[in-house]
Design a protein around this motif. Structure first.
Motif, PDB file in Angstrom:
ATOM      1  N   HIS A  14       0.807  -1.265   0.071  1.00 43.89           N
ATOM      2  CA  HIS A  14       0.244  -0.038   0.177  1.00 43.89           C
ATOM      3  C   HIS A  14       0.862   1.028   0.021  1.00 43.89           C
ATOM      4  CE1 HIS A  14       1.254  -0.187   4.284  1.00 43.89           C
ATOM      5  NE2 HIS A  14       0.832   1.242   4.294  1.00 43.89           N
ATOM      6  N   GLU A 114      -3.533   1.854  -3.377  1.00 41.26           N
ATOM      7  CA  GLU A 114      -3.260   0.702  -3.520  1.00 41.26           C
ATOM      8  C   GLU A 114      -2.445  -0.009  -5.064  1.00 41.26           C
ATOM      9  OE1 GLU A 114      -7.323  -0.809  -3.141  1.00 41.26           O
ATOM     10  OE2 GLU A 114      -7.498  -0.813  -1.126  1.00 41.26           O
ATOM     11  N   ARG A 275      -5.755   3.349  -7.447  1.00 44.04           N
ATOM     12  CA  ARG A 275      -4.941   2.070  -7.329  1.00 44.04           C
ATOM     13  C   ARG A 275      -4.054   2.261  -8.739  1.00 44.04           C
ATOM     14  NH1 ARG A 275      -8.925  -1.195  -8.415  1.00 44.04           N
ATOM     15  NH2 ARG A 275      -9.185  -1.589  -6.049  1.00 44.04           N
ATOM     16  N   ASP A 438      -5.324   1.609   8.351  1.00 47.78           N
ATOM     17  CA  ASP A 438      -4.503   0.394   7.882  1.00 47.78           C
ATOM     18  C   ASP A 438      -3.284   0.738   7.240  1.00 47.78           C
ATOM     19  OD1 ASP A 438      -7.089  -0.790   8.026  1.00 47.78           O
ATOM     20  OD2 ASP A 438      -7.803  -0.104   5.856  1.00 47.78           O
TER      21      ASP A 438
END
Length: 679
Positions: A14, A114, A275, A438
């Protein structure tokens, strides 16, 4: 022929996007220039200030500037120089508003990124803003509360962990590298220093003081404790440790209500889903590998090498010495050079310096703005610095992605521009973990220098109050090492007194005294340990010691070639490792009395000689302000920077090409990628 090298680093799966909230500057009329009326300045400021969203962003970042601008618009600030300075400050903010991605108040924020097979970009407008009390206002409110003995009755206090007695004085750190000295001439002071070595309730400490010195008045005892709190010799539990993200949450209700009504500091979580392809991550891993191979100090900085030699000479190898003894200049050998007082000792010319001077000089003579590095060139520079014995276990790489569209990015038609490199994972991203949990959880299993060592989280307060929020990071690791904080002992909490240091095979190591566990500390703060005494020496010592002999991976260091007026961009594959850079000096341009047209004419003549592009980044420390040298406002900003510079020098970097941000909708951005050493 250069041999192939595998990538030393791999991503953690990430990253963090840092992006401007806005994509367009506020509306601005023509820049008034230097010799105009106050009314012209008011018109310019009024037009910009009419943008409510921009006005709110500036007011949040600088309430004083907002007050000053409003006074000018109301006709209450007649001095032209003051009006001009305010307009220049607003102009800087107007450029930053849409062209800088460094998170700052309401101007720019963060989001997760991501990696996968396809490139996807989506931005919404439901950004989340989180506010916390402004650190300076909070400090003032707590200090006022601490001065009231009645309100302090139920608050715990203790002697500051950094307090040291020497030569009849007790010394305690103040702002930066300053300190307070209090003479140890009072028996009452000596009693307090002994009675509050560990946390004690303020009212209980006052009672003990009264029982020990019954002849003193209550007023005198209250004044003593109040003064010790004022100079921070006593530290109160009102000052929350750095693992408390909002330092106001544990305050008494009345004090919490007071600070919540005061000035705020804001962070923004961007409403975005980004992403990127694995190809982008691979390119970043390669760039980090090259920068690690080109490190100026492949086996640690000289200050740590000298400290390790002094330690070994005094104690020998494989001898554990308590950290507080080893770093005490009276009982041990003190801290490494430059830890207590910021210092930048001269370094001798090296073979690496000579190679880089030749490279930069050749580029200047041939007119090359960019030099592509080959494998052979990298190996030659790597050999000139010396062979590294270790690999830095983890770091963060900040890059910009340049692509004309998301489709071009998907096809692999992109470039990376290295912005900076941090000393460890979490350095640039840690302070935003509370917004993006996260991102922090991925740091619980980082590799270490020594196999089997435990990674613990370093927690400390910044050495200067305005930077307090930069060290506030939620607890992510099972154990923390608390340095200089008010913190009760508890499970998983260690203090410097619990630690020892030794040297084995020429490498310093940190050990928990009670268990013999080897520790390596993660310091998730963006504060530069070298910068202006923002980091207490003990915190820096513990944060660096385990990696003291590992490569110091940073942005590309030109060494003595920094003194040159020009250094070219260095590229490798699809990455710009460092941008082209120029230095312009005030002495080479007309003086302060010259009109802008004359000054700009000389600047453009200098640009022609040095082949400087129209679009540049004005660099100051790690901050960069985009400038278009065709515009009068931008020229005035550059001139004001030169006028204010103590060295009379402005450093300009080549800006990204037009359309470089089109893949992300023209939004100023950077990606921060945590990378770990491969097994």
């Amino acid at each position: 022929m250069a041999r192939a090298r595998h990538r030393l680093y791999q991503g953690l799966g990430h990253g963090m996007l840092r992006a401007a909230v806005h994509v367009a500057e506020p509306t601005m009329v023509s820049w008034p220039g230097r010799s105009v009326s106050l009314e012209d300045w008011r018109v310019w400021l009024g037009t910009v200030w009419a943008d409510e969203t921009f006005r709110q962003a500036v007011s949040s970042a600088s309430p004083d500037l907002a007050t000053q601008v409003q006074a000018i618009l109301d006709g209450r600030s007649p001095k032209p120089r003051r009006v001009r300075r305010a307009a220049l400050a607003v102009a800087r903010y107007a450029i930053r508003y849409a062209h800088r991605s460094t998170p700052y108040g309401l101007f720019a924020g963060v989001a997760l990124i991501e990696f996968g097979d396809t490139a996807t970009v989506r931005f919404g407008d439901r950004h989340r803003t989180v506010t916390r009390p402004d650190p300076v206002a909070l400090d003032e409110a707590i200090s006022a509360w601490e001065a009231d003995a009645t309100r302090m009755a139920d608050v715990d206090v203790r002697v500051h962990p950094f307090a040291r007695q020497h030569d009849g004085y007790v010394r305690v750190p103040s702002e930066g590298d300053a300190e307070f000295r209090v003479a140890l001439c009072s028996p009452a002071l000596r009693f307090v220093l002994d009675a509050a070595r560990t946390p004690v309730r303020y009212s209980l400490l006052a009672d003990k003081l009264a029982a020990e010195f019954p002849a003193t008045t209550a007023h005198a005892r209250t004044r003593l404790l109040g003064e010790l709190l004022r100079v921070r010799l006593l530290r109160s539990s009102l000052r929350a440790p750095a693992t408390v993200v909002d330092p106001s949450e544990g305050l008494p209700p009345a004090l919490r209500a007071q600070v919540h009504d005061g000035p705020k500091a804001a962070d923004v979580r961007i409403d975005a889903m980004v992403r990127l392809t694995e190809e982008v991550l691979t390119e970043a891993e390669t760039a980090a590998t090259v920068l690690a191979r080109l490190a100026t100090h492949p086996n640690g900085i000289p200050a740590w090498s000298r400290w390790t030699e002094r330690f070994t000479d005094r104690y020998g190898e494989d001898t554990l010495v308590p950290v507080e003894v080893a770093t005490d200049p009276e009982r041990g050998i003190g801290f490494p050079d430059g830890f207590v007082k910021a210092a930048e000792p001269p370094r001798p010319m090296s073979r690496r310096d000579r190679l880089l001077l030749e490279l930069a000089g050749t580029a200047a003579v041939t007119g090359a703005r960019s030099v592509p590095l080959t494998g052979a060139m990298i190996e030659e520079l790597e050999a000139a610095s010396g062979k590294p014995r270790l690999t830095a276990p983890h770091l963060e790489l900040a890059v910009q992605v340049h692509a004309s569209s998301a489709e071009a990015l998907q096809r692999g038609n992109f470039r990376l521009q290295v912005v900076t490199v941090s000393r460890s994972a979490g350095s640039m991203t840690g302070r935003f973990w509370y917004l993006l949990p996260d991102a922090g959880r991925a740091h619980t299993d980082l590799p270490t220098i020594e196999p089997g060592a435990e990674v613990a989280q370093l927690s400390f307060h910044a050495g200067r109050v305005p930077a307090d929020l930069l060290t506030r990071v939620p607890r992510m690791l099972p154990r923390i090492v608390s340095v200089g904080e008010f913190r009760h002992p508890g499970d998983g909490v260690l203090f410097p007194s619990d630690l020892a240091v030794g040297v084995l095979d020429g490498r310093p190591r940190l050990v928990e005294i009670a268990t013999g566990t080897r520790l390596e500390l993660l310091a998730p703060t963006a504060i530069n340990f070298l910068w202006n005494n923002y980091t207490p020496p003990m915190a820096r010592f513990l944060g660096e010691i385990s990696r003291a002999t590992a490569p110091q991976v940073t942005w590309f260091d030109w060494g003595v070639a920094w003194a040159l007026p020009f250094t070219p961009a260095l590229t490798y594959r699809r990455t710009v490792l460092t941008a082209a850079r120029w230095k312009v000096r005030a002495r080479d341009l007309p003086g302060r009395s010259a009109v802008l047209k004359e000054w700009a004419g000389q600047l453009h003549a200098w640009r022609d000689r040095f082949r400087v592009p129209e679009r540049v980044l004005l660099a100051e420390d790690d901050q960069q302000l985009p400038l278009d040298l065709r515009q009068d406002m931008h020229l005035d900003l550059l001139r004001a920077h030169l006028d204010a510079s103590p060295t009379g020098v402005a450093t300009l970097h080549e800006a990204p090409p037009p359309g470089a941000d089109d893949w992300i909708g023209g939004r100023a951005h950077s990606l921060v990628l945590p990378l770990a050493a491969r097994a």
